[in-house]
Design an enzyme around this catalytic site. Structure first.
Site, PDB file in Angstrom:
ATOM      1  N   GLU A   1     -19.588  -5.537   9.852  1.00  0.00           N
ATOM      2  CA  GLU A   1     -20.534  -4.786  10.680  1.00  0.00           C
ATOM      3  C   GLU A   1     -21.612  -5.681  11.275  1.00  0.00           C
ATOM      4  O   GLU A   1     -22.034  -5.490  12.419  1.00  0.00           O
ATOM      5  CB  GLU A   1     -21.175  -3.655   9.861  1.00  0.00           C
ATOM      6  CG  GLU A   1     -20.242  -2.483   9.561  1.00  0.00           C
ATOM      7  CD  GLU A   1     -19.256  -2.739   8.420  1.00  0.00           C
ATOM      8  OE1 GLU A   1     -19.402  -3.776   7.727  1.00  0.00           O
ATOM      9  OE2 GLU A   1     -18.339  -1.916   8.213  1.00  0.00           O
TER      10      GLU A   1
ATOM     11  N   LYS B   1       0.855  -1.184   0.000  1.00  0.00           N
ATOM     12  CA  LYS B   1       0.000   0.000   0.000  1.00  0.00           C
ATOM     13  C   LYS B   1       0.897   1.241   0.000  1.00  0.00           C
ATOM     14  O   LYS B   1       1.867   1.302   0.745  1.00  0.00           O
ATOM     15  CB  LYS B   1      -0.911  -0.034   1.229  1.00  0.00           C
ATOM     16  CG  LYS B   1      -2.108   0.869   1.119  1.00  0.00           C
ATOM     17  CD  LYS B   1      -3.205   0.467   2.076  1.00  0.00           C
ATOM     18  CE  LYS B   1      -4.313   1.508   2.074  1.00  0.00           C
ATOM     19  NZ  LYS B   1      -5.466   1.094   2.860  1.00  0.00           N
TER      20      LYS B   1
ATOM     21  N   ARG C   1     -25.717  -1.912   7.139  1.00  0.00           N
ATOM     22  CA  ARG C   1     -25.479  -3.327   6.846  1.00  0.00           C
ATOM     23  C   ARG C   1     -26.025  -4.249   7.926  1.00  0.00           C
ATOM     24  O   ARG C   1     -26.177  -5.429   7.702  1.00  0.00           O
ATOM     25  CB  ARG C   1     -23.976  -3.569   6.806  1.00  0.00           C
ATOM     26  CG  ARG C   1     -23.312  -2.953   5.659  1.00  0.00           C
ATOM     27  CD  ARG C   1     -22.549  -4.000   4.937  1.00  0.00           C
ATOM     28  NE  ARG C   1     -22.333  -3.561   3.584  1.00  0.00           N
ATOM     29  CZ  ARG C   1     -21.302  -3.925   2.863  1.00  0.00           C
ATOM     30  NH1 ARG C   1     -20.402  -4.722   3.383  1.00  0.00           N
ATOM     31  NH2 ARG C   1     -21.186  -3.513   1.621  1.00  0.00           N
TER      32      ARG C   1
HETATM   33  C1  TPP Z   1     -18.781  -1.894   4.757  1.00  0.00           C
HETATM   34  C2  TPP Z   1     -17.590  -1.002   4.913  1.00  0.00           C
HETATM   35  N1  TPP Z   1     -17.003  -0.877   6.114  1.00  0.00           N
HETATM   36  C3  TPP Z   1     -15.939  -0.061   6.270  1.00  0.00           C
HETATM   37  C4  TPP Z   1     -15.443   0.627   5.211  1.00  0.00           C
HETATM   38  C5  TPP Z   1     -14.295   1.620   5.410  1.00  0.00           C
HETATM   39  N2  TPP Z   1     -13.118   1.214   4.632  1.00  0.00           N
HETATM   40  C6  TPP Z   1     -12.790   1.804   3.467  1.00  0.00           C
HETATM   41  S1  TPP Z   1     -11.432   1.175   2.796  1.00  0.00           S
HETATM   42  C7  TPP Z   1     -11.235   0.102   4.048  1.00  0.00           C
HETATM   43  C8  TPP Z   1     -10.070  -0.835   4.048  1.00  0.00           C
HETATM   44  C9  TPP Z   1     -10.102  -1.736   2.875  1.00  0.00           C
HETATM   45  O1  TPP Z   1      -8.982  -2.564   2.903  1.00  0.00           O
HETATM   46  P1  TPP Z   1      -8.589  -3.390   1.632  1.00  0.00           P
HETATM   47  O2  TPP Z   1      -9.811  -3.964   1.014  1.00  0.00           O
HETATM   48  O3  TPP Z   1      -7.528  -4.336   2.001  1.00  0.00           O
HETATM   49  O4  TPP Z   1      -8.052  -2.307   0.620  1.00  0.00           O
HETATM   50  P2  TPP Z   1      -6.710  -1.435   0.737  1.00  0.00           P
HETATM   51  O5  TPP Z   1      -7.133  -0.089   1.235  1.00  0.00           O
HETATM   52  O6  TPP Z   1      -5.760  -2.117   1.659  1.00  0.00           O
HETATM   53  O7  TPP Z   1      -6.210  -1.380  -0.637  1.00  0.00           O
HETATM   54  C10 TPP Z   1     -12.227   0.253   5.007  1.00  0.00           C
HETATM   55  C11 TPP Z   1     -12.326  -0.501   6.268  1.00  0.00           C
HETATM   56  C12 TPP Z   1     -16.100   0.489   3.975  1.00  0.00           C
HETATM   57  N3  TPP Z   1     -15.717   1.175   2.889  1.00  0.00           N
HETATM   58  N4  TPP Z   1     -17.150  -0.330   3.849  1.00  0.00           N
END
Ligand code: TPP
Length: 641
Positions: free
Chosen positions: A380, A289, A408
């Site tokens: 969630e 990342k 959710r």
């Molecule tokens: C249902 C939901 N919960 C929380 C989030 C907040 N959120 C946005 S990006 C993220 C992390 C995602 O991690 P990953 O899929 O590994 O992608 P990366 O950012 O590491 O590329 C979170 C928790 C969200 N977008 N949707």
């Protein structure tokens, strides 16, 4: 700087759509990646936005658009915060300075914005379900598109991703899932799946354990507990090393990988091969990342997103010190600090976050009481039922969830918490307009969807003092579930007294007694009323103002009083007008046959796009100007007659 757009490099300059990219030779793709990465860094360093995730998928983005015939082939990005490269390559490069700005392009893929955005997104873990739906529709329609979903290891912790894989494995539809494994969510990723993926990918596992493991396990038979623990870890690692992806195999996916996600040539070749493989398949790529920008690689949580300008070489912030009125700490920090204070006094308090320890400011609690704090992953639904389980055994569970993500877990709130009268406290952050993240993230519905449930207290503090006192009161109250909603952004900056005070349940307060018109506010949006009064007072109009604090139970005594004292009531809230706080007031007054008019200010029944919170408040008429207008129209003769 408003309209600043970086100058694209010599290859990127000529890529208006992916068809232009596909004209290049494979050995030119690395240069495209370098130019794309520079463009993203340059742009976000001026305008802000999501950052680390897009940098991590630059090579993947280029390889995907090179190999697949987008937009005919369908490309779905999970969450969508990593799609800047995709947007830049698909015709939106010259508009990118408007990214996330009012009336500008969206920070997430959006079907209405481009034919290349196969699916609208913002919440996580939806991509495999949607891709499967598209793959099945393709087969029913007898067309030959390819369908590809890109999902992060964080998003993979969401239950929906597994529901979708379980279904896809059985349907055997032709689709590719790319698991982008960077070992990060916004904060470090958590859970057993993370360990499983780490076992597959660590060099140690590959280079050393694979060769030695079986021998070693043979020698461990009959060893003591400590050795057996080591043995069982090794066994898991061995399984992962020898049959990587067995979990995905079990779900009916052919597993490929792990592959270096920063080698565009390797990715290109794998994708070319996989395009010809039929059925559900998963390509596991390993990325970093923030790749290519040292500060973002080092501090990945901080650089998940940037809201202010920074030096594009050093990463040093270039934000100007704010010159506006003094502001208080963010509401999320008021919550986070108060929770630690309460938890120090009440050892039953536990805290839960679904993957948002930074976003919800839960780190103080997690650091102070690690054994009573739980990051459960992007989950969630589980977060709510897990809290219910804790509450059933006498724990005071504080579940910190953004308004938009709690959507959710609606059934879990009803079925697992409320029907069983479990006194879970929901601390609902990002209630109201989320701002630049837009409609997928606005928290507009929680009052309506929670107010409909019996045995549920729905409250919102007007300021940081009230937030603390509400949390305290909720921590002491065990007769019902309790939702406390507060917005993104800073609190008022008022002086906050030490300690906590009980806040009578279902009671509001009079802030100012007035004449003719009374404004009943719910939550921090009520602070605009003071601004509106500056204008109205100068016009000789003196409305009253009441901070209602509770949408449920309503302060009916106070409502009876104001309905009798004023000709016009105006309610104001930072949530949908349909079924919200104003609606509750209206239901009560109608049934009582109150002799006063009622105007409900809130979010209208339409999707409101992105912008700053203030721009959006003004757009829908709940900013200070909207309040002034509403008061003036109450006082117009035509309104009265
Ligand atoms: C249902 C939901 N919960 C929380 C989030 C907040 N959120 C946005 S990006 C993220 C992390 C995602 O991690 P990953 O899929 O590994 O992608 P990366 O950012 O590491 O590329 C979170 C928790 C969200 N977008 N949707």
């Amino acid at each position: 700087m408003e309209d600043y757009l970086p100058t694209p490099g010599p290859l990127l300059k000529d890529i208006k759509t992916p068809a232009d990219l596909r004209k290049l030779k494979p050995n030119q793709l690395q240069q495209v990646c370098d130019e794309l990465r520079d463009f993203i860094i340059d742009l976000v360093s001026v305008h802000g936005g999501h950052f680390g995730a897009s940098l991590g998928v630059v090579e993947l983005t280029v390889a995907l658009h090179y190999i697949y015939q987008t937009p005919k082939d369908l490309l779905l990005w999970d969450v969508g915060h990593q799609a800047y490269g995709h947007k830049i390559l698909t015709g939106r490069r010259d508009q990118f300075h408007t990214n996330r700005r009012y009336k500008g392009i969206s920070g997430f893929p959006k079907r209405s914005e481009s034919e290349y955005d196969a699916f609208g997104v913002g919440h996580s873990s939806t991509s495999i379900s949607a891709a499967l739906g598209m793959a099945v529709a393709r087969d029913l329609n007898q067309t030959d598109k390819k369908v590809v979903a890109v999902i992060g290891d964080g998003a993979m912790t969401g239950g929906m991703a597994f529901e979708a894989m379980n279904n896809a494995g059985a349907l055997k539809s032709d689709m590719l899932v790319i698991l982008n494994d960077n070992n990060m969510s916004i904060d470090p990723n958590v859970g057993a799946l993370k360990e499983y993926l780490a076992d597959i990918t660590t060099t140690k596992t590959f280079n050393k354990m694979r060769d030695e493991i079986y021998d070693l396990l043979g020698h461990l038979k009959g060893a003591g507990t400590a050795m057996r623990k080591v043995g069982s870890r090794l066994e898991k690692a061995a399984m992962a090393a020898i049959t990587p992806g067995s979990l995905f195999h079990a779900l009916g996916f052919k597993y490929y990988g792990p592959v270096d996600g920063h080698n565009v040539e390797t990715l290109r070749r794998h994708l070319e091969d996989l395009r010809e493989v039929k059925g559900p398949k998963l390509l596991h790529i390993v990325t970093v990342k923030g790749k290519g920008f040292a500060p973002a690689e080092r501090e990945q949580t901080k650089w998940h997103a940037q809201s202010s300008p920074f030096d594009k070489i050093t990463g040093k912030s270039l934000a100007k010190p704010s010159s506006g009125p003094k502001k208080g700490p963010k509401y999320q920090d008021v919550f986070g600090d108060a929770l630690v204070e309460l938890a120090a006094k009440n050892e039953n308090i536990v805290a839960i976050t679904p993957a948002m320890p930074s976003g919800s400011s839960l780190w103080p609690m997690m650091n102070t009481f690690p054994e009573r704090s739980f990051d459960v992953g992007i989950a969630e639904q589980h977060a709510v039922t897990f809290a219910a389980g804790l509450a059933a055994e006498g724990k005071k569970a504080f579940s910190a969830i953004y308004s938009t993500f709690l959507q959710r877990a609606y059934d879990q709130v009803i079925h697992d918490v409320v029907i069983q009268k479990l006194p879970v406290v929901f601390c609902i952050d990002r209630a109201g307009f989320a701002g630049a993240d837009g409609p997928t993230h606005h928290g507009l519905y929680d009052v309506s969807y929670l107010r409909a449930i019996p045995n549920m207290i729905v409250s919102s503090p007007m300021n940081e003092q009230e937030l603390r006192d509400m949390m305290y009161t909720a921590s002491e109250y065990n007769e019902a579930a309790w939702a406390i909603r507060y917005p993104r952004g800073n609190s008022t900056g008022m002086d906050v007294r030490e300690g906590f005070q009980w806040m009578e349940i279902g009671k509001g307060r009079e802030i100012r007694k007035g004449e003719g018109v009374a404004i009943l506010s719910f939550g921090p949006i009520g602070n605009y009323v003071t601004e509106a009064f500056d204008v109205l007072d100068a016009e000789g109009v003196r409305p009253g103002h009441y901070d209602m604090r509770y949408a449920k139970p309503l302060d009916t005594e106070l409502l009876d009083r104001v309905a009798a004292e004023y000709d016009h009531l105006i309610t104001i809230e930072d949530g949908t007008r349909l079924g919200g706080f104003g609606s509750a007031v209206s239901e009560y007054l109608m049934q009582r046959g109150a002799d006063c008019s009622l105007t409900i200010l809130g979010i209208p029944d339409r999707i409101v796009e992105h912008g700053t919170q203030r721009e959006l408040h003004d757009e829908v008429g709940i900013g200070p100007d909207g309040i002034v207008q509403a008061v003036r129209s109450c006082l117009e003769p035509s309104f009265r007659s």
